[in-house]
Design a protein around this motif. Structure first.
Motif, PDB file in Angstrom:
ATOM      1  N   LEU A  43      10.780  -5.170   6.959  1.00 53.99           N
ATOM      2  CA  LEU A  43       9.661  -5.757   7.687  1.00 53.99           C
ATOM      3  C   LEU A  43       8.344  -5.457   6.986  1.00 53.99           C
ATOM      4  O   LEU A  43       7.433  -6.293   6.968  1.00 53.99           O
ATOM      5  CB  LEU A  43       9.643  -5.231   9.126  1.00 53.99           C
ATOM      6  CG  LEU A  43      10.817  -5.686  10.011  1.00 53.99           C
ATOM      7  CD1 LEU A  43      10.779  -4.983  11.361  1.00 53.99           C
ATOM      8  CD2 LEU A  43      10.807  -7.201  10.208  1.00 53.99           C
ATOM      9  N   GLY A  44       8.232  -4.262   6.399  1.00 54.97           N
ATOM     10  CA  GLY A  44       7.043  -3.955   5.621  1.00 54.97           C
ATOM     11  C   GLY A  44       6.921  -4.829   4.388  1.00 54.97           C
ATOM     12  O   GLY A  44       5.826  -5.232   3.997  1.00 54.97           O
ATOM     13  N   LEU A  45       8.056  -5.167   3.779  1.00 53.45           N
ATOM     14  CA  LEU A  45       8.048  -6.020   2.600  1.00 53.45           C
ATOM     15  C   LEU A  45       7.612  -7.455   2.928  1.00 53.45           C
ATOM     16  O   LEU A  45       7.227  -8.197   2.022  1.00 53.45           O
ATOM     17  CB  LEU A  45       9.425  -6.021   1.941  1.00 53.45           C
ATOM     18  CG  LEU A  45       9.790  -4.730   1.193  1.00 53.45           C
ATOM     19  CD1 LEU A  45      11.239  -4.771   0.726  1.00 53.45           C
ATOM     20  CD2 LEU A  45       8.857  -4.502   0.012  1.00 53.45           C
ATOM     21  N   LEU A  46       7.673  -7.839   4.207  1.00 56.47           N
ATOM     22  CA  LEU A  46       7.108  -9.134   4.589  1.00 56.47           C
ATOM     23  C   LEU A  46       5.613  -9.164   4.275  1.00 56.47           C
ATOM     24  O   LEU A  46       5.090 -10.162   3.760  1.00 56.47           O
ATOM     25  CB  LEU A  46       7.332  -9.395   6.082  1.00 56.47           C
ATOM     26  CG  LEU A  46       8.759  -9.640   6.561  1.00 56.47           C
ATOM     27  CD1 LEU A  46       8.785  -9.773   8.082  1.00 56.47           C
ATOM     28  CD2 LEU A  46       9.343 -10.880   5.907  1.00 56.47           C
ATOM     29  N   SER A 212      -4.525   0.134   4.184  1.00 52.90           N
ATOM     30  CA  SER A 212      -4.449   0.406   5.624  1.00 52.90           C
ATOM     31  C   SER A 212      -4.411  -0.871   6.453  1.00 52.90           C
ATOM     32  O   SER A 212      -3.610  -0.999   7.384  1.00 52.90           O
ATOM     33  CB  SER A 212      -5.630   1.283   6.061  1.00 52.90           C
ATOM     34  OG  SER A 212      -6.852   0.578   5.937  1.00 52.90           O
ATOM     35  N   ASN A 213      -5.271  -1.847   6.114  1.00 53.96           N
ATOM     36  CA  ASN A 213      -5.331  -3.066   6.918  1.00 53.96           C
ATOM     37  C   ASN A 213      -4.048  -3.869   6.826  1.00 53.96           C
ATOM     38  O   ASN A 213      -3.565  -4.420   7.833  1.00 53.96           O
ATOM     39  CB  ASN A 213      -6.513  -3.926   6.475  1.00 53.96           C
ATOM     40  CG  ASN A 213      -7.846  -3.333   6.871  1.00 53.96           C
ATOM     41  OD1 ASN A 213      -7.937  -2.149   7.164  1.00 53.96           O
ATOM     42  ND2 ASN A 213      -8.886  -4.137   6.865  1.00 53.96           N
ATOM     43  N   ALA A 214      -3.473  -3.957   5.626  1.00 51.09           N
ATOM     44  CA  ALA A 214      -2.235  -4.720   5.470  1.00 51.09           C
ATOM     45  C   ALA A 214      -1.065  -4.012   6.142  1.00 51.09           C
ATOM     46  O   ALA A 214      -0.197  -4.665   6.744  1.00 51.09           O
ATOM     47  CB  ALA A 214      -1.938  -4.940   3.992  1.00 51.09           C
ATOM     48  N   ALA A 215      -1.021  -2.687   6.042  1.00 52.28           N
ATOM     49  CA  ALA A 215       0.050  -1.936   6.710  1.00 52.28           C
ATOM     50  C   ALA A 215      -0.013  -2.142   8.215  1.00 52.28           C
ATOM     51  O   ALA A 215       1.007  -2.438   8.863  1.00 52.28           O
ATOM     52  CB  ALA A 215      -0.055  -0.454   6.358  1.00 52.28           C
ATOM     53  N   ALA A 346       7.924   4.804   4.938  1.00 52.35           N
ATOM     54  CA  ALA A 346       7.617   5.996   5.737  1.00 52.35           C
ATOM     55  C   ALA A 346       8.164   5.874   7.148  1.00 52.35           C
ATOM     56  O   ALA A 346       8.698   6.842   7.708  1.00 52.35           O
ATOM     57  CB  ALA A 346       6.108   6.216   5.773  1.00 52.35           C
ATOM     58  N   MET A 347       8.060   4.683   7.739  1.00 54.41           N
ATOM     59  CA  MET A 347       8.584   4.486   9.094  1.00 54.41           C
ATOM     60  C   MET A 347      10.096   4.626   9.126  1.00 54.41           C
ATOM     61  O   MET A 347      10.669   5.128  10.102  1.00 54.41           O
ATOM     62  CB  MET A 347       8.155   3.120   9.617  1.00 54.41           C
ATOM     63  CG  MET A 347       6.654   3.010   9.889  1.00 54.41           C
ATOM     64  SD  MET A 347       6.103   1.323  10.263  1.00 54.41           S
ATOM     65  CE  MET A 347       6.768   1.113  11.929  1.00 54.41           C
ATOM     66  N   ALA A 348      10.765   4.167   8.073  1.00 54.62           N
ATOM     67  CA  ALA A 348      12.218   4.288   8.017  1.00 54.62           C
ATOM     68  C   ALA A 348      12.654   5.741   7.901  1.00 54.62           C
ATOM     69  O   ALA A 348      13.694   6.138   8.446  1.00 54.62           O
ATOM     70  CB  ALA A 348      12.755   3.478   6.835  1.00 54.62           C
ATOM     71  N   GLU A 349      11.872   6.558   7.207  1.00 57.73           N
ATOM     72  CA  GLU A 349      12.248   7.955   6.974  1.00 57.73           C
ATOM     73  C   GLU A 349      11.766   8.886   8.076  1.00 57.73           C
ATOM     74  O   GLU A 349      12.463   9.836   8.448  1.00 57.73           O
ATOM     75  CB  GLU A 349      11.683   8.420   5.628  1.00 57.73           C
ATOM     76  CG  GLU A 349      12.300   7.742   4.416  1.00 57.73           C
ATOM     77  CD  GLU A 349      13.780   8.067   4.281  1.00 57.73           C
ATOM     78  OE1 GLU A 349      14.175   9.211   4.597  1.00 57.73           O
ATOM     79  OE2 GLU A 349      14.536   7.175   3.851  1.00 57.73           O
ATOM     80  N   MET A 357       0.312   7.486  10.016  1.00 55.16           N
ATOM     81  CA  MET A 357       0.151   8.500   8.971  1.00 55.16           C
ATOM     82  C   MET A 357      -0.320   7.838   7.679  1.00 55.16           C
ATOM     83  O   MET A 357      -1.179   8.377   6.967  1.00 55.16           O
ATOM     84  CB  MET A 357       1.467   9.240   8.746  1.00 55.16           C
ATOM     85  CG  MET A 357       1.956  10.023   9.938  1.00 55.16           C
ATOM     86  SD  MET A 357       3.563  10.811   9.627  1.00 55.16           S
ATOM     87  CE  MET A 357       3.937  11.439  11.275  1.00 55.16           C
ATOM     88  N   THR A 358       0.228   6.655   7.397  1.00 60.64           N
ATOM     89  CA  THR A 358      -0.190   5.906   6.207  1.00 60.64           C
ATOM     90  C   THR A 358      -1.652   5.509   6.298  1.00 60.64           C
ATOM     91  O   THR A 358      -2.430   5.691   5.352  1.00 60.64           O
ATOM     92  CB  THR A 358       0.681   4.649   6.043  1.00 60.64           C
ATOM     93  OG1 THR A 358       2.057   5.017   5.991  1.00 60.64           O
ATOM     94  CG2 THR A 358       0.302   3.889   4.770  1.00 60.64           C
ATOM     95  N   THR A 359      -2.053   4.954   7.447  1.00 61.52           N
ATOM     96  CA  THR A 359      -3.452   4.548   7.604  1.00 61.52           C
ATOM     97  C   THR A 359      -4.375   5.758   7.639  1.00 61.52           C
ATOM     98  O   THR A 359      -5.505   5.701   7.138  1.00 61.52           O
ATOM     99  CB  THR A 359      -3.634   3.698   8.871  1.00 61.52           C
ATOM    100  OG1 THR A 359      -3.185   4.435  10.028  1.00 61.52           O
ATOM    101  CG2 THR A 359      -2.837   2.399   8.780  1.00 61.52           C
TER     102      THR A 359
END
Length: 416
Positions: A43-46, A212-215, A346-349, A357-359
């Motif tokens: 989903l992140g790769l979308l 951050s915005n794209a994530a 990160a969400m998968a792990e 956490m990423t943002t």
């Protein structure tokens, strides 16, 4: 006042259809993907696919338009975007969706560039600011309305794929029936090294804002579904940050015109970090707390880009505004490619709160680097500052928007 907008009404209507379809498109895929059991990584790769396609579209559209013309190129972009949506409904697999999302991003960038250059030509120096202000409002409203459409039907069926395809096709009707055609698109040779020398804060910050915005834009719906929000609340969770960002831009802009823009950037990034930490530490489950934090986060992250653009132009040489804006958009796009992938992994792990956490890391490094640069370089004097322009980088803007926003009025209007 009304007469000023009559010549561009068809373009505004076409853009509204385009962004309405884009709003449905951007939300149905992560929502349906979650229902289908797609992993957070896929989903992140979308979002990564979209960003790659969007950056490619910004680069490749001008020569395409030079070869076949604006109207035919725009029609092709809208039609291919519609095809990508219908193909997504037929082939429900993560890798097919990533590729098709990239195709849609390419088409969306090309279509936006064509519409925006057309608007720029149809407007005059003394009406351009108002016309592009209305254009931005129309885009934000249409995109939000498209996202909210998911509250009226079942996302597990074919309805929303077909609806997005229909509105992509409707977007080409007003321009196809128009009797005029704009001048060729502006082509710009970008120089990121010169942009870094001009303003390292702008380049560094815009990259991390892209991350951050794209994530958040890609995976917010996945987070909302996983914390148990109903579909209507998921739609509001996506829409409220956009509206908050639109509302807060002008107050932030006025503040940045009156003080060191880097300090304003630090302050806005700090608000975003507070929202990030709220999601991480409070672990909200209820609708109200999640929507409140989403509004705070959206108001912060979507206000940072225009402050960065204004700061970069404060240090610019005369006549280089379009190169600066184009370079910042490209750097933003590179960050947008990386952000969803990293957040998805990160969400998968770690779990769904790894999105924030990423943002949080993105906003934290922006704060630290900007504070360090403040200690190394004095602020620009108020008399030498460029004017602040509200901008919405990414999915509802292209290089032509940035160019038009930087064009000054004619001397007669400027002197008034």
């Amino acid at each position: 006042m009304i007469r000023q907008f009559l010549p561009v009404s068809a373009l505004l209507l076409g853009s509204a259809f385009l962004l309405f379809a884009g709003g449905i498109n951007g939300l149905i895929l992560p929502v349906r993907g979650t229902i289908e059991g797609f992993s957070a990584i896929s989903l992140g790769l979308l979002g990564t696919g979209w960003a790659v396609g969007y950056v490619s579209g910004c680069i490749m559209t001008p020569p395409l338009v030079a070869r076949v013309g604006h109207i035919r190129a725009f029609g092709a972009m809208a039609a291919i975007a519609a095809i990508s949506m219908l193909a997504s409904a037929i082939q429900i697999t993560p890798w097919a969706w990533i590729v098709l999302r990239g195709v849609c991003g390419f088409c969306f960038a090309g279509a936006a560039m064509i519409v925006e250059s057309w608007l720029s030509e149809q407007s005059t120096p003394d009406t351009r600011g108002r016309i592009f202000g209305v254009y931005t409002m129309v885009n934000l409203a249409a995109s939000t309305a498209g996202s909210l459409m998911l509250t009226v039907g079942d996302p597990s069926g074919f309805l929303f794929f077909a609806l997005a395809a229909i509105f992509y096709c409707m977007a080409l009707v007003p321009t196809a029936l128009s009797s005029s055609s704009p001048a060729p698109l502006v082509t710009v040779k970008l120089n990121l090294a010169a942009l870094w020398r001009n303003s390292p804060v702008a380049v560094f910050a815009v990259f991390w804002v892209g991350v951050s915005n794209a994530a958040f834009g890609t995976l917010a719906a996945v987070y909302a579904q996983n914390v148990g929000l109903v579909l209507a609340a998921v739609s509001f969770f996506i829409s409220i940050p956009i509206l908050a960002g639109a509302i807060i831009q002008m107050p932030v802009g006025l503040m940045s015109d009156r003080m060191d823009r880097r300090k304003v950037l630090v302050g806005v990034a700090a608000l975003a970090l507070v929202a990030d930490l709220g999601f991480i530490l409070l672990a909200p489950q209820g609708r109200m707390m999640n929507l409140t934090l989403a509004a705070l986060l959206g108001g912060s992250i979507y206000a940072m880009y225009p402050v960065i653009v204004a700061h970069a132009n404060d240090h610019a040489e005369p006549g280089t505004a379009i190169q600066i804006s184009g370079g910042l958009l490209l750097t933003f796009g590179i960050g947008s490619i990386i952000g969803p992938t990293v957040a998805g992994l990160a969400m998968a792990e770690i779990g769904i709160r790894a999105l924030f956490m990423t943002t949080a890391v993105s906003h934290g490094v922006v704060i630290l680097y900007t504070l360090w640069r403040i200690s190394k370089r004095e602020a620009v004097a108020d008399a030498e500052k460029s004017s602040f322009q509200p901008l919405n980088a990414g999915r509802t803007s292209a290089l032509q928007t940035a160019e038009a926003a930087q064009q000054p009025p004619e001397p007669a209007q400027a002197a008034r």
